[in-house]
Structure formats: structure tokens, C-alpha cells
Enzyme design. Structure first.
Site: not given
Ligand code: PLP
Length: 409
Positions: A191, A219, A250
Site C-alpha cells: 500500500s 490495491h 478502493k
Molecule cells: C486500506 C487497506 C486495508 C483496509 O481496508 P479498509 O476497507 O480501508 O478498512 C487493508 N489492507 C490494505 C493493504 C489496505 O491498503
């Protein structure tokens, strides 16, 4: 003795002195390529809305229709007051999209990680996580009480060493008839660095040592693979990964998290994942928007958005290749992801640069400890299909001027 507020104020001063103080910036517009902050319109290069779906008419219409039919709230946990149809439709769409027998949605990716890892492991088990995995996986590993082993970033030799050690440990436990398991957890696209995990090699190691593999595709979902299922699809191992995790917040444009895998996995989570069992279901609008996001990603329009995103990534990569040697922009990491870290190092300096970019109308956030290690502060530039080529060019020009005009540290 300090009062409650004095105690907290002292901690906040400490954070400020370290350049680590954080504050919210209020946005008075939708999340999209341009956002409104303090009356200023900024070009937004900070979001994980990679395909520009957060403000897409198709997702908004799906959310609005779900509000009309199912209301604003969700009443209780899905096991208590009945499980609303939009959650089932979302899970069917997710399973079909990912090509797995079943799927389960959670209120966030964070809740999915916490609920899943703690449902599957206990203190007899071993969990291996990459040094750079997201905080939710680290927190889940700790909460599960399994033996936590952190391996160096993408260090396959370290993974194999730990797997061998876990095997010996399990063999001695087996004499006492305790069944113990080993779980490897990695992100597919990291991330904060935008680089890839060696999924094929991790898969081979987990097969060799009889471990389980959990891949967090936060991602990569919607972006990688022929059907945009994620990096596990692109690597050709998706059907053999025990646990595929991701977020709906995302590229999929809504909010929530998911787990895809076998029917047994999902039934086990419905029974044992505490963040699922003991938490009110996500609102119908979020589930319906996420299902629309899943459909969008699989459509021709989704393919076209992906093409636009990768064209933007290619434009930034070409620019980086030309950047002055020694410029933080020239540093080549994270080849093909939509996440492009510009390494600065010092926390205060990264903050100062982000501030100067905002003055130029560009929003690229400074990422600091504890999101990344101390002394590894960076500008985290993320691209979206919603950016026009002209907007990307404008951002690069501003970035050049800020990076080149600042004195070396
Ligand atoms: C954003 C993210 C999460 C968490 O997801 P949310 O829906 O924002 O709680 C988990 N793992 C990674 C690698 C992330 O970037």
C-alpha cells in the site's frame, strides 16, 4: 499529577515535536479528481479511488435505489435481525467476479482482516507476515494470539526458514495431539510502496510446507489480471489461495471489506469472525454501491477505465525516468502500480513539501510514521482513471518545481 487533558496535551506536543502530528482536512465536495478544501480546488492525487468510481453515476444510482427500497440503516448484525438482500447480492457478485465458491462482506477491510485471522488461528498456530503489511493484519495477528513471525519485505529465504521452524514446532505439538496450523499473509500490491509480492514463490512455499496463504488484494482488486480480479489472477494462483481478502473502498468505489474463498471458509467466518458477528451490518447503500462497483469493473467501461489509469501511470513513469538524477522523483520503485512513493525521508520535510504542493493546487499527502517506518517519510502519489492527461501533466510540473526548488537535506 496531570489531569486527563494535560496528560493528552503532553502527548500531542510530543507528536508535534517529532513532526508526526496529524489533523483532518475537511473536504466540501465529493471524492473525485478535484476536491474542495478550505475554499480551494485541489487536484487530488491522494485517494485510492483508482478507477474514479467513488463519484460515478452508476454507483450513486445503485446506492440511492437501495436507500429507497431498504432504508438508511441496517438494524443490527446480520445474524440477529435477518440479512438484507443487498448484502447477499453483493456477495454473489463478489464470488462470481473472483471465481470463488463463496464470499463474505464486512464493514471494512480492517474488520475483514481482524475477524478472519482471529477466526482461523489460535495460540497453537503460527502466522507469518511481511514486514510491510497493513496495520490491520498486524493487529489481527496479535489479537489471534498465534505465534507472530515478521519476515523481511518479500524475503523468501526468511519465509522458508520460518516455515521449517514452524514445521518442527508443529511436529512436537502433534505428539500431544494438538492440531496446529501455519498461515502466511501478504499484500499483493503493497500500500505504501506500490511494489508487488512474489505471489508465485510464496504459493510454492506454502504448498511445500503445508501452510495456508492469505492475500490482501486491497490495491490490486479491479486493476490486475485479465478479468481484473487481482494480482493472484495475474499470477495464475488465485484458485489455490485459501483466503483472498480485499476492500470495497478502493478501486471498487464504495466502502466495506470482503473475503473470497471456499464455502467452508465463509461458513466458518459467519460463525466465528467476531467483527462480523458482533457488529451492525453495513448500510444497504454501501453494499449496493459496492455491487455496482463490482459490475462496473467487469464491464467494458471498467476495462476502458483501467486503460486510462495505466496510461496515467505510464506518463508518470516516463517522467520519472527523465527526472534529474538524485531527485526523489527519479527513484524507481513500484514499477506498475497506481501507487508511486516519492521518498523524502525526514518527516517535517515531507510535510513541508506537501504544503507547498497544496499551494500549487496539488494534493499529494505526506505519509509518515507510524504508517511507514521512521525516517522513511514520503509523498504518496496515487493515480486515478479520473485524471485527465492534462491534469497529470499539471501535477508533474508542480512536483518538479517543488522537488527542484527545495534545498537538499
Ligand atoms: C486500506 C487497506 C486495508 C483496509 O481496508 P479498509 O476497507 O480501508 O478498512 C487493508 N489492507 C490494505 C493493504 C489496505 O491498503
Amino acid at each position: 499529577m496531570k489531569t486527563f487533558d494535560e496528560d493528552l496535551a503532553a502527548r500531542l506536543i510530543d507528536l508535534r515535536e517529532q513532526g508526526l502530528y496529524r489533523e483532518l482536512r475537511r473536504v466540501d465536495s465529493a471524492q473525485s479528481a478535484r476536491i474542495q478544501i478550505n475554499g480551494q480546488t485541489l487536484l487530488n492525487f491522494s485517494s485510492n479511488d483508482y478507477l474514479g468510481l467513488a463519484d460515478d453515476p452508476a454507483l450513486k444510482a445503485a446506492a440511492a435505489a437501495a436507500v429507497e427500497k431498504y432504508g438508511a440503516g441496517s438494524g443490527a448484525s446480520r445474524l440477529i435481525c435477518g440479512s438484507l438482500a443487498p448484502h447477499h447480492e453483493l456477495e454473489e457478485a463478489l464470488a462470481a467476479f473472483k471465481g470463488t465458491p463463496a464470499a463474505l462482506s464486512f464493514s471494512s477491510g480492517y474488520a475483514a482482516a481482524l475477524g478472519t485471522i482471529c477466526a482461523l488461528l489460535d495460540s497453537n498456530d503460527v502466522i507469518l507476515v511481511d514486514k510491510l503489511v497493513h496495520a490491520c493484519i498486524v493487529d489481527a495477528a496479535r489479537l489471534s494470539r498465534a505465534k507472530l513471525r515478521v519476515f523481511g519485505h518479500n524475503d523468501l529465504n526468511a519465509v522458508e526458514r520460518i516455515l521449517r521452524w514452524a514445521g518442527e514446532r508443529h511436529a512436537s505439538a502433534a505428539e500431544t495431539a494438538i492440531q496446529s496450523r501455519t498461515l502466511i499473509v501478504t499484500e499483493s500490491i503493497f500500500s505504501m510502496d506500490g511494489d508487488q509480492a512474489p505471489l508465485r514463490e510464496l504459493f510454492e512455499l506454502k504448498e511445500k510446507y503445508g501452510a495456508w496463504l492469505m492475500v490482501d488484494e486491497a490495491h490490486a482488486t479491479g486493476l490486475f489480471g485479465d478479468r481484473r480480479r487481482g494480482l493472484a489472477e495475474e499470477t495464475g494462483i488465485a484458485q489455490k489461495v485459501e483466503i483472498q481478502m480485499g476492500t470495497l473502498g478502493k478501486a471498487l468505489g464504495s466502502s466495506g471489506g470482503y473475503i473470497c474463498g471456499s464455502r467452508a471458509l465463509v461458513d466458518c467466518l459467519i460463525n466465528r469472525a467476531r467483527s462480523f458477528v458482533f457488529s451492525t451490518a453495513p448500510v444497504p447503500a454501501a453494499a449496493a454501491a459496492a455491487a455496482a462497483g463490482v459490475r462496473f469493473v467487469q464491464s467494458e467501461a471498467g476495462e476502458e477505465r483501467c486503460r486510462r489509469l495505466w496510461a496515467n501511470v505510464a506518463a508518470v513513469s516516463a517522467h520519472r525516468a527523465l527526472a534529474r538524477k538524485g531527485s526523489p522523483l527519479a527513484e524507481r520503485r513500484g514499477k506498475t502500480a497506481a501507487i508511486i512513493p516519492i521518498m523524502i525521508g525526514d518527516e517535517a520535510r515531507a510535510m513541508e513539501m506537501a504544503g507547498r504542493l497544496r499551494e500549487e493546487g496539488i494534493f499529494i499527502p505526506a505519509i509518515r510514521y507510524p504508517t511507514v517506518a521512521r525516517g522513511q517519510a514520503r509523498l504518496r502519489l496515487t493515480l486515478s482513471a479520473a485524471h485527465t492527461p492534462a491534469e497529470v501533466a499539471q501535477m508533474l510540473a508542480a512536483l518538479d518545481s517543488v522537488l527542484n526548488s527545495s534545498p537538499p537535506c
